[in-house]
Design an enzyme around this catalytic site. Structure first.
Site, PDB file in Angstrom:
ATOM      1  N   ASP A  13       0.840  -1.201   0.000  1.00  0.00           N
ATOM      2  CA  ASP A  13       0.000   0.000   0.000  1.00  0.00           C
ATOM      3  C   ASP A  13       0.870   1.245   0.000  1.00  0.00           C
ATOM      4  O   ASP A  13       1.758   1.403   0.856  1.00  0.00           O
ATOM      5  CB  ASP A  13      -0.888   0.029   1.251  1.00  0.00           C
ATOM      6  CG  ASP A  13      -2.036  -0.968   1.180  1.00  0.00           C
ATOM      7  OD1 ASP A  13      -2.226  -1.600   0.123  1.00  0.00           O
ATOM      8  OD2 ASP A  13      -2.743  -1.108   2.196  1.00  0.00           O
ATOM      9  N   GLY A  39      -3.453  -5.384   0.802  1.00  0.00           N
ATOM     10  CA  GLY A  39      -4.111  -6.488   0.095  1.00  0.00           C
ATOM     11  C   GLY A  39      -5.113  -7.100   1.055  1.00  0.00           C
ATOM     12  O   GLY A  39      -4.757  -7.488   2.166  1.00  0.00           O
ATOM     13  N   GLU A 141     -10.404  -9.892  -4.765  1.00  0.00           N
ATOM     14  CA  GLU A 141      -9.305  -9.185  -5.437  1.00  0.00           C
ATOM     15  C   GLU A 141      -8.515 -10.113  -6.361  1.00  0.00           C
ATOM     16  O   GLU A 141      -7.756  -9.649  -7.194  1.00  0.00           O
ATOM     17  CB  GLU A 141      -8.380  -8.509  -4.412  1.00  0.00           C
ATOM     18  CG  GLU A 141      -9.044  -7.325  -3.741  1.00  0.00           C
ATOM     19  CD  GLU A 141      -8.156  -6.561  -2.792  1.00  0.00           C
ATOM     20  OE1 GLU A 141      -8.322  -5.342  -2.686  1.00  0.00           O
ATOM     21  OE2 GLU A 141      -7.312  -7.185  -2.116  1.00  0.00           O
ATOM     22  N   THR A 221     -21.292  -4.958   7.463  1.00  0.00           N
ATOM     23  CA  THR A 221     -20.503  -4.065   8.313  1.00  0.00           C
ATOM     24  C   THR A 221     -20.971  -2.632   8.063  1.00  0.00           C
ATOM     25  O   THR A 221     -21.176  -2.215   6.921  1.00  0.00           O
ATOM     26  CB  THR A 221     -18.999  -4.242   8.063  1.00  0.00           C
ATOM     27  OG1 THR A 221     -18.716  -4.094   6.674  1.00  0.00           O
ATOM     28  CG2 THR A 221     -18.535  -5.622   8.515  1.00  0.00           C
ATOM     29  N   THR A 250      -8.628   2.341   6.545  1.00  0.00           N
ATOM     30  CA  THR A 250      -8.276   1.446   5.430  1.00  0.00           C
ATOM     31  C   THR A 250      -8.398  -0.032   5.791  1.00  0.00           C
ATOM     32  O   THR A 250      -8.931  -0.829   5.020  1.00  0.00           O
ATOM     33  CB  THR A 250      -6.837   1.724   4.956  1.00  0.00           C
ATOM     34  OG1 THR A 250      -6.701   3.108   4.692  1.00  0.00           O
ATOM     35  CG2 THR A 250      -6.514   0.917   3.701  1.00  0.00           C
ATOM     36  N   ASP A 254     -10.915  -5.475   6.972  1.00  0.00           N
ATOM     37  CA  ASP A 254     -10.040  -6.654   7.027  1.00  0.00           C
ATOM     38  C   ASP A 254      -9.793  -7.077   8.476  1.00  0.00           C
ATOM     39  O   ASP A 254      -9.757  -8.275   8.780  1.00  0.00           O
ATOM     40  CB  ASP A 254      -8.719  -6.358   6.316  1.00  0.00           C
ATOM     41  CG  ASP A 254      -8.933  -6.029   4.846  1.00  0.00           C
ATOM     42  OD1 ASP A 254      -9.919  -6.536   4.266  1.00  0.00           O
ATOM     43  OD2 ASP A 254      -8.146  -5.258   4.281  1.00  0.00           O
ATOM     44  N   SER A 284      -8.469  -0.991  15.120  1.00  0.00           N
ATOM     45  CA  SER A 284      -7.640  -0.759  13.924  1.00  0.00           C
ATOM     46  C   SER A 284      -7.797   0.660  13.375  1.00  0.00           C
ATOM     47  O   SER A 284      -6.830   1.222  12.861  1.00  0.00           O
ATOM     48  CB  SER A 284      -7.965  -1.787  12.837  1.00  0.00           C
ATOM     49  OG  SER A 284      -9.088  -1.397  12.092  1.00  0.00           O
TER      50      SER A 284
HETATM   51  O1  RIB Z   1      -9.061  -3.457   2.464  1.00  0.00           O
HETATM   52  C1  RIB Z   1      -7.962  -2.593   2.368  1.00  0.00           C
HETATM   53  C2  RIB Z   1      -7.015  -3.078   1.301  1.00  0.00           C
HETATM   54  O2  RIB Z   1      -7.631  -2.985   0.049  1.00  0.00           O
HETATM   55  C3  RIB Z   1      -5.759  -2.252   1.204  1.00  0.00           C
HETATM   56  O3  RIB Z   1      -4.737  -2.744   2.039  1.00  0.00           O
HETATM   57  C4  RIB Z   1      -5.426  -2.319  -0.282  1.00  0.00           C
HETATM   58  O4  RIB Z   1      -4.250  -3.020  -0.557  1.00  0.00           O
HETATM   59  C5  RIB Z   1      -6.637  -2.967  -0.937  1.00  0.00           C
HETATM   60  O5  RIB Z   1      -6.400  -4.246  -1.321  1.00  0.00           O
END
Ligand code: RIB
Length: 312
Positions: A13, A39, A141, A221, A250, A254, A284
């Protein structure tokens, strides 16, 4: 063998902080820059491992400097990498991240790189790891065919499956039916159902639509509102927690998915696992970065035991 197995991508990132996104043709002075591991799949695997699960990650990376960052990151977090494929001819993934200095909100462009070549055949090769896990997690992704095959492998083996449908994509009913848990955010729930999702009631309606298409339990969410869990015998909003000022959102989704998977693998109820995931996500967002922002088990446990604010 791992209890949580995650299929997805790694990306480095490149995160820029600015008050707003520039317009096309405009140059804007930034107010901060960070490079770090990202990612969605990798972030979720790291979040699960830091939350305490024995975790393995399935992906493709290149043979470049970004791949070195990936390997060091997974090693530091204790994520299993024995099944990762190295592609000589392809670059490791990368992402442009805009982080608003006003709100901590983000916008992302991600290039999957070598992970864009993950195939259904790769998923077949990963059958032993997937089949021996307790919880399998994937996102969108990498190519959807690979996610589909891996979910089928997990279902046949009786492994609990989680699909985080991000980035938003069209999913057919067969794919949805292989998801024990689907974890869209509001925008993804809207994209999947063709409905506006702005409120908890909207989220519930979208979740019911997705259940009608075959999903077991839908968890929408809701950012600062927490998460709606909607499944057999349960339809409840689990509140978010306040862990401090929001710095960077961000990695929040995740962090949620990784911690949620960890808690399910430990045998917690889905509702308790959502609460655990909400705590991890709330921690986070107080920190910069994606994978780097996810909390350790000690942090999540300490936070949950000290919080009396919102859990009923
Ligand atoms: O969910 C956040 C992620 O989405 C980031 O880290 C970026 O790399 C994208 O994949």
């Amino acid at each position: 063998m791992a209890d949580v197995v995650v299929l997805g991508i790694f990306a480095v990132d490149l995160a820029f902080e600015a008050p707003r996104l520039p317009a096309v043709g405009e140059t804007l002075l930034g107010e901060g820059f960070r490079m770090g591991p990202g990612g969605k799949g990798s972030n979720q695997a790291i979040a699960a491992a830091k939350a305490g699960a024995r975790t393995a990650f399935l992906t493709r990376i290149g043979q470049d400097a970004f791949a070195d960052i990936a390997l060091k990151t997974w090693n530091d977090a204790g994520v299993g990498t024995s099944a990762i494929i190295r592609d000589e001819g392809r670059a490791t993934g990368a992402a442009f991240i805009f982080v608003s200095t006003e709100t901590g909100d983000n916008a992302v462009i991600v290039e999957s790189g070598a992970a864009g070549a993950i195939s259904a055949d790769d998923a077949d090769d990963w059958t032993p790891l997937i089949g021996a896990s307790k919880v399998f997690v994937t996102q969108l992704e990498q190519p959807q065919d690979a996610a589909r095959r891996a979910l089928q492998i997990a279902k046949v083996a009786g492994v609990t499956t989680i699909m985080n449908p991000a980035p938003a994509a069209t999913l057919d009913d067969a794919l949805l039916a292989s998801c024990d848990f689907l974890t869209p955010n509001e925008a993804e729930a809207a994209g999947l159902t063709g409905r506006t999702v702005n409120t908890v009631d909207d989220a519930r309606t979208a979740a019911e639509t997705l259940r009608g298409r075959g999903v077991g339990t839908v968890i929408v969410t809701l950012g600062a509102e927490g998460a709606l869990i909607h499944g057999e015998g349960i339809s409840e909003r689990v509140p978010a927690f306040h862990a401090g000022p929001v710095r960077d959102t961000t990695g929040a989704g995740d962090a949620f998915n990784g911690a949620f998977a960890c808690a399910l693998a430990e045998g917690r109820s889905p509702r308790d696992a959502v609460r655990f995931g909400c705590a991890a996500a709330s921690l986070s967002v107080t920190r910069p970065g994606a994978a780097a922002a996810s909390a350790t088990r000690a942090e999540i446990d300490a936070f949950l035991s000290s919080d009396t604010s919102k859990d009923p």
